[in-house]
Scaffold this motif. Sequence first.
Motif, PDB file in Angstrom:
ATOM      1  N   PHE A 264      41.281  37.221  38.071  1.00  0.00           N
ATOM      2  CA  PHE A 264      40.327  36.119  38.173  1.00  0.00           C
ATOM      3  C   PHE A 264      38.937  36.721  37.970  1.00  0.00           C
ATOM      4  N   PRO A 265      38.347  36.588  36.781  1.00  0.00           N
ATOM      5  CA  PRO A 265      37.090  37.293  36.483  1.00  0.00           C
ATOM      6  C   PRO A 265      35.954  36.865  37.412  1.00  0.00           C
ATOM      7  N   ASP A 455      41.161  27.099  34.536  1.00  0.00           N
ATOM      8  CA  ASP A 455      40.400  28.322  34.720  1.00  0.00           C
ATOM      9  C   ASP A 455      40.559  28.900  36.125  1.00  0.00           C
ATOM     10  N   TYR A 466      46.810  29.023  32.276  1.00  0.00           N
ATOM     11  CA  TYR A 466      45.563  29.609  32.776  1.00  0.00           C
ATOM     12  C   TYR A 466      44.893  30.441  31.685  1.00  0.00           C
ATOM     13  N   PRO A 468      41.371  32.722  31.515  1.00  0.00           N
ATOM     14  CA  PRO A 468      40.219  33.178  32.294  1.00  0.00           C
ATOM     15  C   PRO A 468      38.919  32.600  31.757  1.00  0.00           C
ATOM     16  N   HIS A 571      32.567  33.374  40.567  1.00  0.00           N
ATOM     17  CA  HIS A 571      33.444  33.559  39.413  1.00  0.00           C
ATOM     18  C   HIS A 571      32.884  32.808  38.214  1.00  0.00           C
TER      19      HIS A 571
END
Length: 577
Positions: A264-265, A455, A466, A468, A571
């Motif tokens: 998860f960036p 996201d 998903y 990212p 995030h």
Amino acid sequence: MDVEGARGRSRIRYAVVALALSAGIAAAPAAGVACADPSAGDSVSGATSQTGSAATHDTGSHNATSEPAATEATDDAPRNEPEPEVSDPDTPDTETETETETETETEAADQPRPQRPSRHADTGQPARPERDKPLFPRWRAAIDQARAEERTQATPPARRLTLVRTEQAAPSATEPAAVATVEVSTVAVTPPQPQPLSPLGKLLQLPGRLVNTVLQVFDITRSSQGPTAPIKIAPPINDLLFAAFREVEKWIGLDRTPPPQPPFPSLTYTGPTTAKTPTVAQFLNASASAYGLGTTPEGLVPFTVNGFQMASANIISGMAARAWVTPDNQVIIAYQGTTGGTNLLFNPFIAVAQILTDLQVIYTQTTPWAFTDALRFAERVQAAAAEQGYAPEDIFVTGHSLGGWEAQYVAQQIGLAGVGFESPGMSSTVPGNGADSMFVNVETYGDPAPFMASDLPGLQPFMPPYVPGGGIKPHYGHIVMIGDPAAMTPLLNAVTLWRTGPLRNFVFFMDFLGNFFQYHLPGIQAYHLGVVPDPGVVPWLGTARGPVNAGWGDLTIPELLLAATDSGTLHRTVVAA
């Protein structure tokens, strides 16, 4: 002969009288040149009269030495020249023009009066010096340009325009005869204080306030202003039910170690933190008040137009919203979430439209009617706020759940800043998708609603794949996660049951709903953000446990982004190029 002689003498006398009358008629306008006003009485003509008057004085000064005889010939003519005005009439509302004119006479006061400008043979109008022709158009054009620029400013009502014109006579005929300058300055004007509700506006809100007072007695709502429930039965029952629910999750095996999730960036905010916005607590309380019939967020007052609070409710589309003003003169548009909360007592049918809107956003790629309604209401608030002197950057949006969805959409379409709570992703996207915006989605671990997006990892394959920072249903703006990441464990295990059989699908949906009511309501976000909810609507529903970000309720939007960066919970919504 005597008769004929008398007739001849009579004809001569008539001819002499006629010649005298003709000479008098021809000379009369020349004597009246000094009192003639070639312009009308508005602000434009007033400026023309000033430049014309200054031109007459300057021309006379230069002609006094070259044509003394002509000057003496017209010296006996009556003089009734108006004094030049020093300023134009005030412009409406926020623009103010001030004009100063200075004239320098080159001749002494005792010298002969200057000659009046001669008439054009073809038009009969007073001749103006060549130097005066471009002077007024230049000055007027500068004013018009300044006003046009002021109208195109993002905040025309919040500024005042000052124009200064200076005209000076030339020292000689070989130099420019006049100097015209225009100085433009803008001065910030403090927006007016919020307009109060009219007596009729207060009367219309009275039924809702009375009902809300009764609801506070039964602990359905809470407020710092109002009665306190003498006996609080609901909180213990709530805690007992969710404790039993968690035991069922363990019995089914949903507390086991969940499958690994994709990365998860995170995002590091490096921007300024000086921008003034409402606080997180003000956004949260405004969004919670949208659920309460007759409730008012702590410290906020209604944003009114003509004595009535700006509000909108559409039973068909499901959109409902109200506008509030903070103590710092900033407007918050708060959109209502699904079911409308205690508003159902007066408007029960809107819940049907709101639930249908939820389903449309989740299962289709279309934009629901409620979103476009929310956008139109925001544009109406913007227009009304501009008329009252609020700058566009002082308009914000917020909402919870469906209200957060609508706030996201409005921020996406017209660039408003704000904070949304517990809202899923949207079908509509724009370039960048809010990577540089001041819109923040505050989401709680364990609540499945925000994870209904492409996201945020966790509800796939129930939701689209998903990606990212993107996908087909991303959030708009930044994402700040609050709560305990371990609260996602039951959901991450339950989603693996999806599409593996009817019974397992049923287990997934039941766990989905249980976690939804456990972590979704505004009281849970208030707990994790260190906010005392005011108002609180069913504040006891849910499970308030896990980390508390003390002091976050007092942060502005950029301060929240910085605090989330430091805690590692900020995030990105778009993958960096």
